[in-house]
Design a protein around this motif. Structure first.
Motif, PDB file in Angstrom:
ATOM      1  N   GLY A  12     -40.119  16.424   4.507  1.00  0.00           N
ATOM      2  CA  GLY A  12     -39.836  15.001   4.627  1.00  0.00           C
ATOM      3  C   GLY A  12     -39.660  14.274   3.318  1.00  0.00           C
ATOM      4  N   ARG A  13     -39.952  14.946   2.193  1.00  0.00           N
ATOM      5  CA  ARG A  13     -39.893  14.263   0.899  1.00  0.00           C
ATOM      6  C   ARG A  13     -38.485  13.765   0.553  1.00  0.00           C
ATOM      7  NH1 ARG A  13     -42.500  17.835  -1.758  1.00  0.00           N
ATOM      8  NH2 ARG A  13     -44.518  16.876  -1.350  1.00  0.00           N
ATOM      9  N   PRO A  14     -37.426  14.581   0.708  1.00  0.00           N
ATOM     10  CA  PRO A  14     -36.082  14.068   0.398  1.00  0.00           C
ATOM     11  C   PRO A  14     -35.698  12.866   1.262  1.00  0.00           C
ATOM     12  CG  PRO A  14     -36.061  16.458   0.538  1.00  0.00           C
ATOM     13  CD  PRO A  14     -37.393  16.008   1.051  1.00  0.00           C
ATOM     14  N   PHE A  15     -36.094  12.905   2.541  1.00  0.00           N
ATOM     15  CA  PHE A  15     -35.792  11.784   3.430  1.00  0.00           C
ATOM     16  C   PHE A  15     -36.509  10.525   2.967  1.00  0.00           C
ATOM     17  CE2 PHE A  15     -37.039   9.213   7.140  1.00  0.00           C
ATOM     18  CZ  PHE A  15     -35.786   8.866   7.609  1.00  0.00           C
ATOM     19  N   ALA A  16     -37.784  10.669   2.588  1.00  0.00           N
ATOM     20  CA  ALA A  16     -38.556   9.514   2.124  1.00  0.00           C
ATOM     21  C   ALA A  16     -37.953   8.938   0.846  1.00  0.00           C
ATOM     22  CB  ALA A  16     -40.010   9.920   1.892  1.00  0.00           C
ATOM     23  N   GLN A  17     -37.487   9.811  -0.043  1.00  0.00           N
ATOM     24  CA  GLN A  17     -36.876   9.330  -1.282  1.00  0.00           C
ATOM     25  C   GLN A  17     -35.605   8.547  -0.991  1.00  0.00           C
ATOM     26  OE1 GLN A  17     -36.431  12.942  -3.522  1.00  0.00           O
ATOM     27  NE2 GLN A  17     -38.516  12.870  -4.331  1.00  0.00           N
ATOM     28  N   LEU A  18     -34.851   8.999   0.003  1.00  0.00           N
ATOM     29  CA  LEU A  18     -33.610   8.313   0.364  1.00  0.00           C
ATOM     30  C   LEU A  18     -33.905   6.955   0.991  1.00  0.00           C
ATOM     31  CD1 LEU A  18     -30.509   8.319   0.786  1.00  0.00           C
ATOM     32  CD2 LEU A  18     -30.922   9.455   2.985  1.00  0.00           C
ATOM     33  N   VAL A  19     -34.856   6.920   1.913  1.00  0.00           N
ATOM     34  CA  VAL A  19     -35.146   5.691   2.653  1.00  0.00           C
ATOM     35  C   VAL A  19     -35.851   4.654   1.784  1.00  0.00           C
ATOM     36  CG1 VAL A  19     -36.453   4.729   4.579  1.00  0.00           C
ATOM     37  CG2 VAL A  19     -35.183   6.872   4.875  1.00  0.00           C
ATOM     38  N   PHE A  20     -36.838   5.097   1.008  1.00  0.00           N
ATOM     39  CA  PHE A  20     -37.675   4.151   0.269  1.00  0.00           C
ATOM     40  C   PHE A  20     -37.272   3.993  -1.188  1.00  0.00           C
ATOM     41  CE2 PHE A  20     -40.328   5.665   3.786  1.00  0.00           C
ATOM     42  CZ  PHE A  20     -40.569   4.447   4.402  1.00  0.00           C
ATOM     43  N   GLY A  21     -36.215   4.698  -1.591  1.00  0.00           N
ATOM     44  CA  GLY A  21     -35.736   4.532  -2.958  1.00  0.00           C
ATOM     45  C   GLY A  21     -35.407   3.090  -3.310  1.00  0.00           C
ATOM     46  N   PRO A  22     -34.680   2.360  -2.469  1.00  0.00           N
ATOM     47  CA  PRO A  22     -34.376   0.953  -2.784  1.00  0.00           C
ATOM     48  C   PRO A  22     -35.631   0.086  -2.915  1.00  0.00           C
ATOM     49  CG  PRO A  22     -32.900   1.773  -1.082  1.00  0.00           C
ATOM     50  CD  PRO A  22     -33.955   2.827  -1.275  1.00  0.00           C
ATOM     51  N   VAL A  23     -36.639   0.343  -2.069  1.00  0.00           N
ATOM     52  CA  VAL A  23     -37.881  -0.419  -2.157  1.00  0.00           C
ATOM     53  C   VAL A  23     -38.591  -0.109  -3.467  1.00  0.00           C
ATOM     54  CG1 VAL A  23     -40.093  -0.896  -1.064  1.00  0.00           C
ATOM     55  CG2 VAL A  23     -38.098  -0.385   0.355  1.00  0.00           C
ATOM     56  N   ALA A  24     -38.596   1.167  -3.846  1.00  0.00           N
ATOM     57  CA  ALA A  24     -39.232   1.550  -5.112  1.00  0.00           C
ATOM     58  C   ALA A  24     -38.544   0.866  -6.282  1.00  0.00           C
ATOM     59  CB  ALA A  24     -39.187   3.071  -5.275  1.00  0.00           C
ATOM     60  N   ARG A  25     -37.210   0.812  -6.262  1.00  0.00           N
ATOM     61  CA  ARG A  25     -36.487   0.166  -7.359  1.00  0.00           C
ATOM     62  C   ARG A  25     -36.764  -1.337  -7.391  1.00  0.00           C
ATOM     63  NH1 ARG A  25     -32.829   4.275  -5.858  1.00  0.00           N
ATOM     64  NH2 ARG A  25     -31.781   2.986  -4.314  1.00  0.00           N
ATOM     65  N   LEU A  26     -36.928  -1.946  -6.206  1.00  0.00           N
ATOM     66  CA  LEU A  26     -37.277  -3.365  -6.148  1.00  0.00           C
ATOM     67  C   LEU A  26     -38.652  -3.596  -6.769  1.00  0.00           C
ATOM     68  CD1 LEU A  26     -36.897  -6.289  -5.190  1.00  0.00           C
ATOM     69  CD2 LEU A  26     -37.822  -5.577  -2.963  1.00  0.00           C
ATOM     70  N   PHE A  27     -39.613  -2.752  -6.440  1.00  0.00           N
ATOM     71  CA  PHE A  27     -40.952  -2.889  -7.000  1.00  0.00           C
ATOM     72  C   PHE A  27     -40.932  -2.744  -8.519  1.00  0.00           C
ATOM     73  CE2 PHE A  27     -44.049  -1.954  -3.260  1.00  0.00           C
ATOM     74  CZ  PHE A  27     -43.393  -2.906  -2.497  1.00  0.00           C
ATOM     75  N   VAL A  28     -40.084  -1.833  -9.004  1.00  0.00           N
ATOM     76  CA  VAL A  28     -39.966  -1.652 -10.452  1.00  0.00           C
ATOM     77  C   VAL A  28     -39.466  -2.944 -11.092  1.00  0.00           C
ATOM     78  CG1 VAL A  28     -38.706  -0.450 -12.288  1.00  0.00           C
ATOM     79  CG2 VAL A  28     -39.671   0.844 -10.366  1.00  0.00           C
TER      80      VAL A  28
END
Length: 207
Positions: free
Chosen positions: A6-22
């Protein structure tokens, strides 16, 4: 298994949220702490109060967002031994809260003939489940790999969520008891798998 697949899927889905937090200046360690506090509160409040579906949904959302701290650390190039230690340690706290909340639910709301089985199963699943990540961490500390097994953290939490939701929508309380003991058994099998795998690696190295 879900932890790896599930890690690649999580990176795809939550990548935009992570970039927003950054962009907002929210660090990985802050996400780790906040996620742990919220998930523990959600599990320990809603499940013991017999709000099973609400508890699973809210706790699940927070746990899924737990993937963000690693992504933020990689994006900001702030990955560290401390961050890894903190994340792993607080994951164990969250897991303990989840299974403790199920045990408390069994004590407060379980049918009289089923409650002891729910409580015992939840405690066993939580305790044996905590050995699964320890076995991997210890293996890696002696230069081995132990990233195998049927019931890694994500697998156990998803299975716990499924049986809890099932009871929340009307399934017999025995479903919770059977589900918890099945999780304990799968965790034990996973620990055994990792022990044998590490033993094989050490034998090949002549140690």
């Amino acid at each position: 298994m879900l932890s790896r697949s599930g890690r690649p899927f999580a990176q795809l889905v939550f990548g935009p949220v992570a970039r927003l937090f950054v962009r907002l200046g929210i660090s990985a360690n802050i996400v780790t702490w906040v996620g742990t506090i919220l998930s523990c509160f959600s599990a320990l409040y809603f499940l013991p109060n017999n709000m099973l579906i609400t508890g699973v949904v809210l706790t699940g959302v927070v746990l899924v967002f737990d993937n963000l701290d690693g992504q933020i650390a990689r994006l900001t190039k702030t990955s560290s031994a401390w961050g890894s230690f903190l994340d792993s340690t607080l994951d164990r706290v969250t897991d303990a809260a989840v299974f403790a909340s199920i045990a408390i639910w069994g004590y407060l709301h379980g049918q009289a003939d089923v409650a002891p089985w729910v409580m015992g199963g939840a405690i066993a699943a939580g305790l044996i489940g905590s050995v699964v990540p320890y076995a991997r961490a210890k293996a890696e500390s002696i230069g081995c790999s132990a990233a195998i097994g049927f019931a890694e953290r994500a697998d156990r939490l998803v299975m716990a969520a499924i049986v809890t939701i099932a009871v929340g929508v009307g399934a017999p309380h025995w479903v919770m008891a059977i589900g918890m003991w099945a999780l304990a058994l799968l965790a034990a099998v996973t620990v055994l798998q990792r022990m044998l795998y590490v033993r094989q690696q050490l034998q090949e190295r002549g140690e």
